[in-house]
Structure formats: structure tokens, C-alpha cells
Design an enzyme around this catalytic site. Structure first.
Site, mmCIF file in Angstrom:
data_model
loop_
_atom_site.group_PDB
_atom_site.id
_atom_site.type_symbol
_atom_site.label_atom_id
_atom_site.label_comp_id
_atom_site.label_asym_id
_atom_site.label_seq_id
_atom_site.Cartn_x
_atom_site.Cartn_y
_atom_site.Cartn_z
ATOM 1 N N ASP A 205 -9.015 -33.025 7.244
ATOM 2 C CA ASP A 205 -9.680 -31.962 7.995
ATOM 3 C C ASP A 205 -8.747 -31.399 9.061
ATOM 4 O O ASP A 205 -7.953 -32.134 9.664
ATOM 5 C CB ASP A 205 -10.940 -32.534 8.662
ATOM 6 C CG ASP A 205 -11.831 -31.454 9.239
ATOM 7 O OD1 ASP A 205 -11.751 -30.297 8.779
ATOM 8 O OD2 ASP A 205 -12.612 -31.757 10.162
ATOM 9 N N GLY A 206 -8.867 -30.104 9.296
ATOM 10 C CA GLY A 206 -8.146 -29.486 10.406
ATOM 11 C C GLY A 206 -7.106 -28.468 10.016
ATOM 12 O O GLY A 206 -6.396 -27.935 10.885
ATOM 13 N N HIS B 282 -3.416 -24.576 5.001
ATOM 14 C CA HIS B 282 -3.638 -25.271 3.733
ATOM 15 C C HIS B 282 -2.316 -25.635 3.057
ATOM 16 O O HIS B 282 -2.179 -26.712 2.475
ATOM 17 C CB HIS B 282 -4.490 -24.408 2.804
ATOM 18 C CG HIS B 282 -5.900 -24.207 3.286
ATOM 19 N ND1 HIS B 282 -6.661 -25.243 3.788
ATOM 20 C CD2 HIS B 282 -6.685 -23.098 3.346
ATOM 21 C CE1 HIS B 282 -7.857 -24.781 4.129
ATOM 22 N NE2 HIS B 282 -7.889 -23.481 3.874
ATOM 23 N N SER C 15 -14.491 -29.843 -1.581
ATOM 24 C CA SER C 15 -15.880 -30.261 -1.742
ATOM 25 C C SER C 15 -16.664 -29.240 -2.561
ATOM 26 O O SER C 15 -16.256 -28.074 -2.683
ATOM 27 C CB SER C 15 -16.548 -30.448 -0.375
ATOM 28 O OG SER C 15 -16.914 -29.198 0.179
ATOM 29 N N LEU D 248 0.188 -47.239 -7.646
ATOM 30 C CA LEU D 248 -0.801 -46.695 -6.709
ATOM 31 C C LEU D 248 -1.799 -45.875 -7.498
ATOM 32 O O LEU D 248 -1.425 -45.095 -8.378
ATOM 33 C CB LEU D 248 -0.123 -45.807 -5.660
ATOM 34 C CG LEU D 248 -1.056 -44.995 -4.746
ATOM 35 C CD1 LEU D 248 -1.860 -45.919 -3.824
ATOM 36 C CD2 LEU D 248 -0.268 -43.981 -3.924
#
Length: 238
Positions: A10-11, A27, A55, A121
Site C-alpha cells: 500500500d502507498g 505503481h 484486489s 521460494l
């Protein structure tokens, strides 16, 4: 060290605005932070990293911004997939897929297919993802299975629900990090984060790096995880 770390990135917009730049600038800088986060997670021995990239509510943003976000998702996969595979990273995309454009869906399937056997990973990208939608789709799958097998309501338990979620087969995140100082989940892994520790960082996502991840891990290590019980230290004190 937590096995599974989730991050609500976020941010980006506020980071760009503070520099007099458009949100798209933030972005793009956020994609570089994604690269740093993935590399840092691998270096620190984290097994599973889940990034909240887009989202299901993000579709309501201005069309130009949505276009930029989708373009960055495609750019990230196209440019970085070879490096991710070379470093043993397995890519998995969580979220609703019906309705996605064919080119994006094709990239997702290519990334998952080419990286399927990697084990260093596990990188999970929550894309077109919303936890409530995920839970609804899980119950729809359960209902379909019940109809096919003739099962009854009593057969449904937590394990049966978990097996129908997008994260089926993954451990729940022990740690959820959110950047930018906001303190909410924003519809991220509501089922899986039932016993997660939350760390809210003040940095904006484009500034996130290994040092910030280590700061969150230090905070996690300082906490006693009781899962509804009482810690041994508390029992001694009593």
C-alpha cells in the site's frame, strides 16, 4: 522465522503524489519494490511470500489506472519470469480468473506452468483477489462436491473449506505486513489470517526493501504466539 509472510502493498499513489507525480509513477516504483521483496524473502529463508497485487475492488478505480496496473502485472511476469525460475521461485496466482482477458490469463498459466517444479521460494500473487469472494467460491465448490457425492452438511469442517480456497495446500501466513501506516486488512486472506501476527509499517510500498522486511521480522520474533491459549511465561507469572 515465519514460513509464510503476506504483504498488503500500500502507498504507491501517496508516494507518487508526495513527489508531484501521477499515480502511475508510484505503481511503476512499486514493481521495483516487489522485486526487492522477492529477493529479500529468498535471502532470508522465507518459504512462502504472498503479495496483494490487485484486489477485486480495484476494478472500480479510474480506467486509466486499472489499465496501468494490468500492464504492470503483464510486464512483471514477462520480464521477470526467467529470473524467477532461475532462482527457484515457484509462481502461483490467487484470485478469480473467469472474466480475465485472454492475454493475462495466458501469462498466468505460463508463469505457473514454467515454475511449477521450483522449490526455493513459493511466490503467491493475489490478483483479482478478494477474501470474501474467495470464501464464496470455496462454498460453491463445496456445494457442487456435496451434490456430486451425496454428502451431508456434517461432512463440512475447516479442513474441507480450506481445501477449496485459492490457497489450498499452502500454510496459513504467520505474519501479515501492511505498508503506508494504514491498519486494516482490506479483504486480504480473511480465513487464512485468523491467527496471523500483523505488523503495520510506516513506509510507503515503493520504499520497501530488505531492511523494512527485517524490521517486520524482528517485530514478529518479539511476540508470543498463543493461538488462544496462555504462554508459558504468563503461567509462571501467575
Amino acid at each position: 522465522m515465519p514460513r509464510h509472510v503476506g504483504i498488503i502493498m500500500d502507498g504507491n499513489g501517496r508516494w507518487a503524489a508526495a513527489r508531484g507525480m501521477p499515480r502511475s509513477f508510484g505503481h511503476k516504483a512499486g514493481v521495483e519494490a516487489v522485486r526487492r521483496a522477492v529477493r529479500a524473502a529468498g535471502e532470508l529463508g522465507i518459504e512462502y511470500l504472498t503479495l496483494y497485487a490487485f484486489s477485486s475492488e480495484n476494478w472500480s478505480r479510474p480506467a486509466e489506472e486499472v489499465h496501468d496496473l494490468l500492464g504492470l502485472m503483464k510486464f512483471f511476469i514477462t520480464r521477470d519470469l526467467a529470473e524467477l525460475c532461475a532462482n527457484g521461485v515457484r509462481v502461483r496466482v490467487l484470485g478469480r480468473r473467469d472474466g480475465l482477458a485472454p492475454d493475462i490469463l495466458g501469462l498466468i498459466e505460463t508463469a505457473e506452468g514454467r515454475s511449477r517444479d521450483n522449490t526455493a521460494l513459493n511466490l503467491n500473487i493475489a490478483f483479482n483477489y478478494g477474501a470474501r469472494d474467495e470464501i464464496v467460491r470455496a462454498f460453491q465448490r463445496l456445494a457442487a462436491r456435496q451434490a456430486e457425492t451425496g454428502g451431508n452438511v456434517g461432512d463440512i469442517d475447516e479442513a474441507a473449506i480450506a481445501a477449496c480456497l485459492d490457497t489450498a495446500g499452502l500454510p496459513d501466513p504467520e505474519l501479515v505486513i501492511r505498508t503506508s501506516g494504514e491498519m486494516r486488512l482490506s479483504n486480504f486472506m480473511l480465513w487464512q489470517a485468523a491467527y496471523s501476527e500483523f505488523v503495520f509499517l510506516t513506509c510507503m510500498w515503493p520504499d520497501f526493501d530488505k531492511a523494512w522486511l527485517e524490521k517486520a521480522l524482528e517485530e514478529f520474533a518479539s511476540r508470543a504466539r498463543r493461538f488462544g491459549g496462555v504462554s508459558a511465561a504468563k503461567e509462571i507469572a501467575l
